[in-house]
Scaffold this active site. Structure first.
Site, mmCIF file in Angstrom:
data_model
loop_
_atom_site.group_PDB
_atom_site.id
_atom_site.type_symbol
_atom_site.label_atom_id
_atom_site.label_comp_id
_atom_site.label_asym_id
_atom_site.label_seq_id
_atom_site.Cartn_x
_atom_site.Cartn_y
_atom_site.Cartn_z
ATOM 1 N N HIS A 1 -5.942 -5.955 3.326
ATOM 2 C CA HIS A 1 -4.977 -4.862 3.494
ATOM 3 C C HIS A 1 -4.476 -4.825 4.930
ATOM 4 O O HIS A 1 -5.271 -4.654 5.862
ATOM 5 C CB HIS A 1 -5.643 -3.521 3.142
ATOM 6 C CG HIS A 1 -5.895 -3.364 1.681
ATOM 7 N ND1 HIS A 1 -5.207 -2.464 0.903
ATOM 8 C CD2 HIS A 1 -6.728 -4.016 0.842
ATOM 9 C CE1 HIS A 1 -5.617 -2.555 -0.348
ATOM 10 N NE2 HIS A 1 -6.556 -3.498 -0.408
ATOM 11 N N CYS B 1 0.849 -1.188 0.000
ATOM 12 C CA CYS B 1 0.000 0.000 0.000
ATOM 13 C C CYS B 1 0.890 1.245 0.000
ATOM 14 O O CYS B 1 1.797 1.367 0.815
ATOM 15 C CB CYS B 1 -0.889 -0.030 1.234
ATOM 16 S SG CYS B 1 -1.338 1.556 1.882
ATOM 17 N N GLU B 2 0.639 2.142 -0.941
ATOM 18 C CA GLU B 2 1.524 3.309 -1.050
ATOM 19 C C GLU B 2 1.254 4.352 0.029
ATOM 20 O O GLU B 2 2.028 5.284 0.203
ATOM 21 C CB GLU B 2 1.436 3.937 -2.446
ATOM 22 C CG GLU B 2 0.172 4.711 -2.714
ATOM 23 C CD GLU B 2 0.196 5.370 -4.100
ATOM 24 O OE1 GLU B 2 0.931 4.878 -4.971
ATOM 25 O OE2 GLU B 2 -0.528 6.355 -4.275
ATOM 26 N N HIS B 3 0.163 4.201 0.756
ATOM 27 C CA HIS B 3 -0.121 5.169 1.816
ATOM 28 C C HIS B 3 0.565 4.804 3.125
ATOM 29 O O HIS B 3 0.990 5.683 3.869
ATOM 30 C CB HIS B 3 -1.631 5.275 2.056
ATOM 31 C CG HIS B 3 -2.370 5.797 0.863
ATOM 32 N ND1 HIS B 3 -3.643 5.427 0.535
ATOM 33 C CD2 HIS B 3 -1.970 6.679 -0.090
ATOM 34 C CE1 HIS B 3 -4.011 6.058 -0.576
ATOM 35 N NE2 HIS B 3 -3.005 6.816 -0.971
ATOM 36 N N HIS B 4 0.639 3.516 3.422
ATOM 37 C CA HIS B 4 1.181 3.099 4.720
ATOM 38 C C HIS B 4 2.408 2.199 4.601
ATOM 39 O O HIS B 4 2.968 1.782 5.606
ATOM 40 C CB HIS B 4 0.110 2.355 5.522
ATOM 41 C CG HIS B 4 -1.121 3.173 5.757
ATOM 42 N ND1 HIS B 4 -2.226 3.110 4.948
ATOM 43 C CD2 HIS B 4 -1.399 4.103 6.709
ATOM 44 C CE1 HIS B 4 -3.152 3.946 5.388
ATOM 45 N NE2 HIS B 4 -2.674 4.577 6.443
ATOM 46 N N GLN C 1 -5.072 -0.485 -4.586
ATOM 47 C CA GLN C 1 -5.754 -1.596 -5.265
ATOM 48 C C GLN C 1 -6.613 -1.119 -6.447
ATOM 49 O O GLN C 1 -6.668 -1.764 -7.488
ATOM 50 C CB GLN C 1 -6.627 -2.350 -4.240
ATOM 51 C CG GLN C 1 -7.278 -3.595 -4.822
ATOM 52 C CD GLN C 1 -8.135 -4.308 -3.801
ATOM 53 O OE1 GLN C 1 -7.872 -4.240 -2.605
ATOM 54 N NE2 GLN C 1 -9.162 -4.998 -4.268
ATOM 55 N N CYS D 1 -2.917 -2.531 6.293
ATOM 56 C CA CYS D 1 -3.092 -1.227 6.933
ATOM 57 C C CYS D 1 -4.484 -1.089 7.543
ATOM 58 O O CYS D 1 -4.698 -0.257 8.419
ATOM 59 C CB CYS D 1 -2.783 -0.082 5.969
ATOM 60 S SG CYS D 1 -3.802 -0.055 4.511
HETATM 61 ZN ZN LIG Z 1 -2.872 1.657 3.407
#
Ligand SMILES: [Zn+2]
Length: 510
Positions: A470, A398-401, A442, A472
């Site tokens: 996920h 995941c590119e956010h977390h 995703q 995250c």
């Molecule tokens: Zn995430």
């Protein structure tokens, strides 16, 4: 056969918890994350930027702008167990020294009724890989002198020890030793089944069990615990025996049971039940072979200047969350994580297959073919086509977390009529690798796959279904353990026909 008596109590941890209390718990964790010291977050953010740059990412691209901050908070969240007071988790406060322990006269008069709290969802971070593992924990104990513990505290203590850098064995041992110490029960059994997330795959669920007191000494008692859980007898290597010595130490952070002599009937003669302490590093052995060995070297991820630079940044992150990166259990973890991250983000340097290499003779096509589907378009037009489908499992980040997500993608395209050659499985798998082995979301993966398959296959209709778990969402934040995320993308004829979409969804669910 174990005898099941009416004294045994199985409790679902979600029952009996007032809704108000659950809501308060969530609010607590949210408010805590905003209270992390700014200087720690700032150091962590800089380390994350270094790591992102090392894997070849552009830290100024829109999707990554908030990533360093999110990752910094995620690291603080998954390590909050270091900063929580273990005794406080048991409800003990200065004005409530008895905590959530209470004595029940009826229980005291009875004989050895097991109390089990089962299906406690947990997520933790593997100290050897710095990647998550998650699963369910079941805790059983036999009260002594009628003293029992508030049931929700068993779930709370599981989450507390999970929020540290852990091994699965360390987790069950920490929980068992803490409860044995504070509950002074006749026996404690902690059973955790969990999946370990590796850089490029997810391991099959594994069991680790820690037994103390009468569960360790009495085989029948342990068998009864398993029968109540409806679990098969686990392999002996997954069973760990806790020291039977009881201590009144108020702080089980420091509780490190001393290896006891195993009782004769616990299987010690065979020599493969492990005696452990709460800091046992033995899980490391099984993890090293996966990350230092075949996976890393096969993918060309042997230590180099990039992974060394990443490892330094990651070691600083370990220090910031309150651990010692030079300790025995952690001294190789940063390098393993760096190698794993480089291996799992190879999509940046891979290219999509060419049209020439993607197409295979339709006779030798190794996809699943749904033959002669008749369908109606939104405008009433009717058609008939065969649809080729390929199901591919994937791991992404995941590119956010910067936490893994993993699952399965089903790629479907309408077989072109009268063509000799069609898109083959190898090409589809290559496309999936290119787009999943990088920092991603995703939704984007699903659409990128649909576009690439459209282009390569030249098909009049393409549909992609993606379903993933996920980390995250599971290991931090909402801590949703049952949810999976599904995303869809359709192109061409699929956009206009419910029937075509339905047949692909049936194939996905089959
Ligand atoms: Zn995430």
């Amino acid at each position: 056969m174990p005898k099941i008596t009416d004294r045994q109590t199985i409790v679902d941890p979600t029952i009996g918890l007032p809704a108000q209390k659950k809501r308060r718990g969530v609010q607590e964790s949210n408010s805590t994350s905003s209270q992390y010291p700014e200087e720690k977050i700032s150091v962590l953010k800089n380390c994350v930027k270094t790591v992102l740059t090392c894997i070849g990412e552009d830290v100024t691209r829109e999707g990554l702008l908030d990533t360093p901050k999110r990752v910094a908070k995620a690291w603080m969240d998954v390590s909050i167990g270091y900063r929580q007071d273990t005794v406080g988790m048991l409800g003990v406060t200065s004005d409530r020294p008895g905590g959530a322990f209470f004595s029940d006269g009826t229980v005291a008069q009875g004989s050895n009724g097991i109390v089990i709290v089962r299906d406690i969802d947990f997520a933790s971070t593997n100290e050897a890989t710095l990647l998550p593992f998650h699963g369910r924990c079941h805790i059983g104990y036999i009260p002594s002198a009628g003293v029992v513990l508030g049931l929700s505290k068993l779930a709370r203590i599981t989450k507390h020890f999970g929020k540290r850098l852990q091994s699965q064995q360390g987790l069950v041992t920490d929980i068992a030793s803490c409860l044995q110490t504070h509950l002074q029960c006749q026996g404690i059994a902690v059973y955790a089944e969990a999946k370990q997330i590796m850089p490029l795959n997810v391991e099959e669920p594994r069991q680790e069990i820690c037994l103390g007191g009468c569960f360790a000494d009495d085989e029948d008692q342990f068998q009864e615990f398993l029968a109540l859980l409806n679990k098969p007898v686990p392999s002996k290597s997954s069973i760990h025996i806790l020291s039977s010595s009881k201590t009144s130490s108020p702080d089980c952070h420091q509780l490190r049971p001393i290896s006891p002599a195993l009782s004769a009937d616990s299987g010690a003669a065979e020599g493969d039940i492990q005696i452990c302490s709460a800091s046992s590093p033995s899980s490391e052995d099984s993890t090293i072979c996966l990350t230092d060995g075949p996976v890393a070297s096969a993918l060309g991820c042997a230590p180099n200047s990039t992974s060394s630079k990443m490892a330094s940044a990651i070691n600083e992150m370990i220090r910031q969350i309150g651990e010692d990166p030079q300790s025995q259990n952690l001294c190789k973890s940063a390098m393993r994580y760096a190698s794993g991250l480089l291996a799992s983000t190879q999509g940046y340097s891979m290219s999509l297959p060419s049209k020439e290499t993607s197409l295979v003779a339709s006779k030798t096509c190794d996809l699943n073919i749904l033959r002669d589907i008749s369908y109606t378009m939104a405008d009433g037009a009717r058609g008939r086509s065969s649809v080729a489908t390929a199901s591919v499992i994937f791991n992404s980040q995941c590119e956010h977390h910067m936490l893994p997500f993993y699952g399965r993608v089903l790629v479907a395209y309408m077989m072109p009529q009268g063509t000799e050659k069609v898109l083959g499985r190898c090409a589809i798998e290559q496309v999936v690798r290119v787009y999943t082995q990088r920092l991603q979301v995703q939704e984007r993966i699903t659409h990128q796959l649909a576009d690439a398959v459209c282009e390569l296959s030249g098909s009049a209709g393409v549909m992609v279904v993606c379903q993933a778990a996920h980390m995250c969402m599971l290991a931090r934040g909402v801590e949703n353990h049952s949810g999976a995320t599904s995303t869809f993308a359709v192109r061409g004829t699929f956009e206009g026909s419910v029937e075509l979409r339905k047949c692909v969804l049936q194939a996905f669910n089959a």
